[in-house]
Design a protein around this motif. Structure first.
Motif, PDB file in Angstrom:
ATOM      1  N   HIS A   4      51.427 -32.827  88.934  1.00 10.43           N
ATOM      2  CA  HIS A   4      51.773 -31.466  88.492  1.00 10.43           C
ATOM      3  C   HIS A   4      52.212 -30.602  89.677  1.00 10.43           C
ATOM      4  CE1 HIS A   4      49.125 -31.864  84.622  1.00 10.43           C
ATOM      5  NE2 HIS A   4      50.316 -32.430  84.492  1.00 10.43           N
ATOM      6  N   VAL A  10      41.885 -20.746  83.148  1.00  9.41           N
ATOM      7  CA  VAL A  10      43.171 -20.952  82.472  1.00  9.41           C
ATOM      8  C   VAL A  10      42.979 -21.204  80.972  1.00  9.41           C
ATOM      9  CG1 VAL A  10      44.445 -21.592  84.552  1.00  9.41           C
ATOM     10  CG2 VAL A  10      43.333 -23.381  83.259  1.00  9.41           C
ATOM     11  N   MET A  24      51.538 -24.270  84.380  1.00 15.08           N
ATOM     12  CA  MET A  24      50.778 -24.415  85.627  1.00 15.08           C
ATOM     13  C   MET A  24      51.659 -24.054  86.831  1.00 15.08           C
ATOM     14  SD  MET A  24      48.544 -27.639  86.902  1.00 15.08           S
ATOM     15  CE  MET A  24      48.276 -27.938  88.649  1.00 15.08           C
ATOM     16  N   ALA A  65      38.127 -36.527  95.942  1.00 14.85           N
ATOM     17  CA  ALA A  65      39.340 -36.186  95.198  1.00 14.85           C
ATOM     18  C   ALA A  65      39.309 -36.724  93.779  1.00 14.85           C
ATOM     19  CB  ALA A  65      40.560 -36.748  95.911  1.00 14.85           C
ATOM     20  N   PHE A 110      45.900 -20.476  95.322  1.00 15.33           N
ATOM     21  CA  PHE A 110      45.719 -20.281  93.873  1.00 15.33           C
ATOM     22  C   PHE A 110      45.158 -21.553  93.273  1.00 15.33           C
ATOM     23  CE2 PHE A 110      46.514 -20.392  89.433  1.00 15.33           C
ATOM     24  CZ  PHE A 110      46.484 -19.082  88.995  1.00 15.33           C
ATOM     25  N   SER A 111      44.174 -21.400  92.366  1.00 19.48           N
ATOM     26  CA  SER A 111      43.763 -22.551  91.570  1.00 19.48           C
ATOM     27  C   SER A 111      43.104 -22.086  90.273  1.00 19.48           C
ATOM     28  CB  SER A 111      42.835 -23.462  92.365  1.00 19.48           C
ATOM     29  OG  SER A 111      42.798 -24.746  91.759  1.00 19.48           O
ATOM     30  N   GLY A 112      42.935 -23.027  89.361  1.00 18.31           N
ATOM     31  CA  GLY A 112      42.341 -22.682  88.074  1.00 18.31           C
ATOM     32  C   GLY A 112      41.682 -23.886  87.424  1.00 18.31           C
ATOM     33  N   ILE A 121      51.080 -20.848  89.661  1.00 21.64           N
ATOM     34  CA  ILE A 121      51.083 -21.011  91.118  1.00 21.64           C
ATOM     35  C   ILE A 121      52.195 -20.190  91.769  1.00 21.64           C
ATOM     36  CG2 ILE A 121      51.480 -22.724  92.947  1.00 21.64           C
ATOM     37  CD1 ILE A 121      50.247 -24.818  90.918  1.00 21.64           C
ATOM     38  N   ASN A 158      34.907 -31.515  88.779  1.00 22.46           N
ATOM     39  CA  ASN A 158      35.501 -30.184  88.971  1.00 22.46           C
ATOM     40  C   ASN A 158      34.926 -29.532  90.231  1.00 22.46           C
ATOM     41  OD1 ASN A 158      35.005 -29.606  85.448  1.00 22.46           O
ATOM     42  ND2 ASN A 158      36.904 -30.289  86.408  1.00 22.46           N
ATOM     43  N   ASP A 162      43.957 -35.772  90.426  1.00 23.37           N
ATOM     44  CA  ASP A 162      44.682 -35.913  89.151  1.00 23.37           C
ATOM     45  C   ASP A 162      45.766 -34.853  88.956  1.00 23.37           C
ATOM     46  OD1 ASP A 162      42.926 -33.802  88.836  1.00 23.37           O
ATOM     47  OD2 ASP A 162      42.174 -34.440  86.879  1.00 23.37           O
ATOM     48  N   GLN A 163      45.795 -33.828  89.825  1.00 23.79           N
ATOM     49  CA  GLN A 163      46.803 -32.778  89.677  1.00 23.79           C
ATOM     50  C   GLN A 163      47.996 -32.969  90.609  1.00 23.79           C
ATOM     51  OE1 GLN A 163      46.639 -30.500  87.177  1.00 23.79           O
ATOM     52  NE2 GLN A 163      44.926 -31.834  86.635  1.00 23.79           N
ATOM     53  N   ILE A 189      36.235 -38.150  91.392  1.00 18.09           N
ATOM     54  CA  ILE A 189      34.877 -38.571  91.083  1.00 18.09           C
ATOM     55  C   ILE A 189      34.948 -39.375  89.781  1.00 18.09           C
ATOM     56  CG2 ILE A 189      32.552 -37.736  90.493  1.00 18.09           C
ATOM     57  CD1 ILE A 189      33.372 -37.182  93.428  1.00 18.09           C
ATOM     58  N   PRO A 207      44.147 -25.805  95.976  1.00 16.90           N
ATOM     59  CA  PRO A 207      43.037 -26.760  96.051  1.00 16.90           C
ATOM     60  C   PRO A 207      42.724 -27.357  94.677  1.00 16.90           C
ATOM     61  CG  PRO A 207      42.204 -24.492  96.212  1.00 16.90           C
ATOM     62  CD  PRO A 207      43.703 -24.407  96.116  1.00 16.90           C
ATOM     63  N   VAL A 208      42.965 -28.646  94.539  1.00 15.55           N
ATOM     64  CA  VAL A 208      42.761 -29.360  93.266  1.00 15.55           C
ATOM     65  C   VAL A 208      42.288 -30.782  93.554  1.00 15.55           C
ATOM     66  CG1 VAL A 208      44.424 -28.136  91.772  1.00 15.55           C
ATOM     67  CG2 VAL A 208      45.233 -29.952  93.304  1.00 15.55           C
TER      68      VAL A 208
HETATM   69  P1  TYM Z   1      40.999 -29.059  84.808  1.00 14.21           P
HETATM   70  O1  TYM Z   1      40.205 -28.009  84.143  1.00 14.21           O
HETATM   71  O2  TYM Z   1      41.282 -30.297  84.054  1.00 14.21           O
HETATM   72  O3  TYM Z   1      40.321 -29.491  86.165  1.00 14.21           O
HETATM   73  C1  TYM Z   1      39.878 -28.518  87.073  1.00 14.21           C
HETATM   74  C2  TYM Z   1      39.868 -29.077  88.496  1.00 14.21           C
HETATM   75  O4  TYM Z   1      38.947 -30.168  88.595  1.00 14.21           O
HETATM   76  C3  TYM Z   1      39.590 -31.290  89.178  1.00 14.21           C
HETATM   77  N1  TYM Z   1      38.995 -32.512  88.616  1.00 14.21           N
HETATM   78  C4  TYM Z   1      38.487 -33.509  89.350  1.00 14.21           C
HETATM   79  N2  TYM Z   1      38.381 -33.703  90.674  1.00 14.21           N
HETATM   80  C5  TYM Z   1      37.788 -34.839  91.097  1.00 14.21           C
HETATM   81  N3  TYM Z   1      37.294 -35.781  90.263  1.00 14.21           N
HETATM   82  C6  TYM Z   1      37.386 -35.641  88.928  1.00 14.21           C
HETATM   83  N4  TYM Z   1      36.892 -36.563  88.120  1.00 14.21           N
HETATM   84  C7  TYM Z   1      38.012 -34.472  88.406  1.00 14.21           C
HETATM   85  N5  TYM Z   1      38.250 -34.004  87.161  1.00 14.21           N
HETATM   86  C8  TYM Z   1      38.849 -32.808  87.307  1.00 14.21           C
HETATM   87  C9  TYM Z   1      41.047 -31.133  88.806  1.00 14.21           C
HETATM   88  O5  TYM Z   1      41.877 -31.841  89.680  1.00 14.21           O
HETATM   89  C10 TYM Z   1      41.224 -29.642  88.915  1.00 14.21           C
HETATM   90  O6  TYM Z   1      41.449 -29.258  90.258  1.00 14.21           O
HETATM   91  N6  TYM Z   1      45.828 -28.289  85.228  1.00 14.21           N
HETATM   92  C11 TYM Z   1      44.614 -27.871  85.919  1.00 14.21           C
HETATM   93  C12 TYM Z   1      44.301 -26.426  85.659  1.00 14.21           C
HETATM   94  C13 TYM Z   1      45.320 -25.484  86.200  1.00 14.21           C
HETATM   95  C14 TYM Z   1      45.631 -25.252  87.563  1.00 14.21           C
HETATM   96  C15 TYM Z   1      46.645 -24.262  87.556  1.00 14.21           C
HETATM   97  C16 TYM Z   1      45.155 -25.778  88.743  1.00 14.21           C
HETATM   98  C17 TYM Z   1      46.122 -24.673  85.473  1.00 14.21           C
HETATM   99  N7  TYM Z   1      46.925 -23.923  86.281  1.00 14.21           N
HETATM  100  C18 TYM Z   1      47.178 -23.798  88.752  1.00 14.21           C
HETATM  101  C19 TYM Z   1      45.714 -25.319  89.939  1.00 14.21           C
HETATM  102  C20 TYM Z   1      46.708 -24.339  89.934  1.00 14.21           C
HETATM  103  C21 TYM Z   1      43.503 -28.785  85.375  1.00 14.21           C
HETATM  104  O7  TYM Z   1      43.747 -29.858  84.987  1.00 14.21           O
HETATM  105  O8  TYM Z   1      42.284 -28.312  85.299  1.00 14.21           O
END
Ligand code: TYM
Length: 332
Positions: free
Chosen positions: A153, A41, A132, A184, A5-7, A136, A19, A149-150, A186, A145-146
């Motif tokens: 969480h 989300v 969040m 992981a 699961f991811s969002g 999940i 992202n 920064d997650q 950027i 897969p995230v």
């Molecule tokens: P969001 O929308 O802020 O980010 C979406 C995904 O992009 C990744 N990400 C990055 N990865 C590498 N370098 C970066 N600079 C960078 N910026 C963002 C984030 O780690 C994320 O995977 N809270 C989540 C959304 C969410 C979610 C969930 C994820 C809600 N429910 C359940 C997983 C499972 C988020 O911050 O999304």
């Protein structure tokens, strides 16, 4: 097949390269071996000030970008979070076993609430990680897969799953984060010690999937590099060059040592042009496909409705178990 699961939040006009490389690439790769569920989300996106018209647009546009990047509705369940009420319902239950202190320690909450000020910081923003966790845990998810920064969480999600299972009996699977190695985190091209983020002060260092290819190339050519002229991986000493190496490695599938050798003695100019070309080659088709998909909102809505129906069925089943376990009386 492990449940994945991811969002992502639909809170800007385009997804960005973080992202894509931090998460979306893994989403697509996992489709062959897993049972993936990918969500837009929107409930999360309203925890900070938002414009309803923009949210409406970007919810569809975010789904279109998932599809354009390779999410395949034959293999994955793709839906919009607010279409499945079980997410908010489970969040309430989980919120009732979450400590005020532990939610207060979430660094993303601390960063975002510092920006919003005391009155601007909402209860929704505070409860964001609990929602969040509900996303999940509703699906018996094994892998999430995230980007990096997650991580925190995900730890909270795991703690809540354990806690619920201990208090009320085995219900939830305790999920694992799946975080890529090189991509992981950027960084911003202009401020390479900061994470690339949709809320960056300036757009110059933010690479958007939906930018015109010429704009993307220009952002890379003007990326901040470091003093010296060696293309060497050293995140602390050379954050700009190291970020570009991470990006180039991720889009070409080559290793960092290989790339260091290739650019030995060649200076930054060639290197930046090559990173620009490699990223454009990868991202331009995603942009084109997204624009096509956006031309047919009815088709997009049809796909999202199929996903919502599939997700609802699974989520409802888990929610019913949870309600039973906490002692709610079933509606007669
Ligand atoms: P969001 O929308 O802020 O980010 C979406 C995904 O992009 C990744 N990400 C990055 N990865 C590498 N370098 C970066 N600079 C960078 N910026 C963002 C984030 O780690 C994320 O995977 N809270 C989540 C959304 C969410 C979610 C969930 C994820 C809600 N429910 C359940 C997983 C499972 C988020 O911050 O999304």
């Amino acid at each position: 097949r492990p449940v994945v699961f991811s969002g992502m939040q639909p809170s800007s006009d385009s997804l960005h390269l973080g992202n894509y490389l931090g998460a979306l690439v893994n989403w697509v790769a996992l489709q062959d071996e897993a049972d993936p569920i990918y969500c837009v989300v929107d409930l999360h996106a309203i925890t900070v000030p938002q414009d309803p018209k923009a949210l409406h647009e970007s919810t569809r546009r975010t789904a279109a970008q998932y599809l354009a990047a390779g999410v395949d509705v034959e293999r994955a369940t793709l839906f919009v979070q607010s279409h499945v009420p079980a997410h908010t319902e489970l969040a309430w239950v989980l919120g009732s076993i979450t400590g005020f202190g532990e939610a207060s320690r979430m660094t993303q909450f601390k960063d975002k609430s510092a920006k919003q000020g005391t009155e601007g910081t909402t209860v929704g923003l505070f409860a964001y990680p609990v929602l969040m966790a509900a996303d999940i845990l509703l699906y018996g998810t094994q892998l999430v897969p995230v980007g990096d920064d997650q991580r925190q969480h995900l730890e909270l999600t795991r703690d809540l799953a354990h806690r619920f299972n201990t208090r009320f009996g085995d219900t939830f699977i305790v999920p694992e984060a799946l975080i890529p190695k090189e991509s992981a985190r950027i960084h911003d091209l202009q401020e390479p010690t900061a994470k690339m983020s949709k809320s960056a002060a300036s757009e110059a260092g933010l690479v958007k999937l939906l930018d015109d290819p010429a704009v993307t190339a220009k952002k890379f050519r003007s990326a901040v590099t470091d003093t010296g002229r060696e293309v060497r991986y050293d995140p602390a000493g050379k954050p700009g060059v190291s970020n570009l190496l991470d990006i180039l490695a991720a889009v070409t599938g080559r290793t960092i040592p290989e790339l260091e050798t290739e650019y030995q003695g060649r200076g930054y100019g060639d290197f930046k042009t090559d990173v620009a070309d490699a990223v454009v080659e990868r991202v331009a088709p995603i942009r084109a496909r997204t624009l096509e998909l956006m031309d047919d909102p009815a088709e997009l809505d049809r796909l999202l409705a199929i996903g919502a129906a599939r997700a609802s069925e699974r989520a409802e089943r888990m929610l019913r178990t949870v309600y039973d376990r906490v002692g709610f009386v079933r509606r007669g």
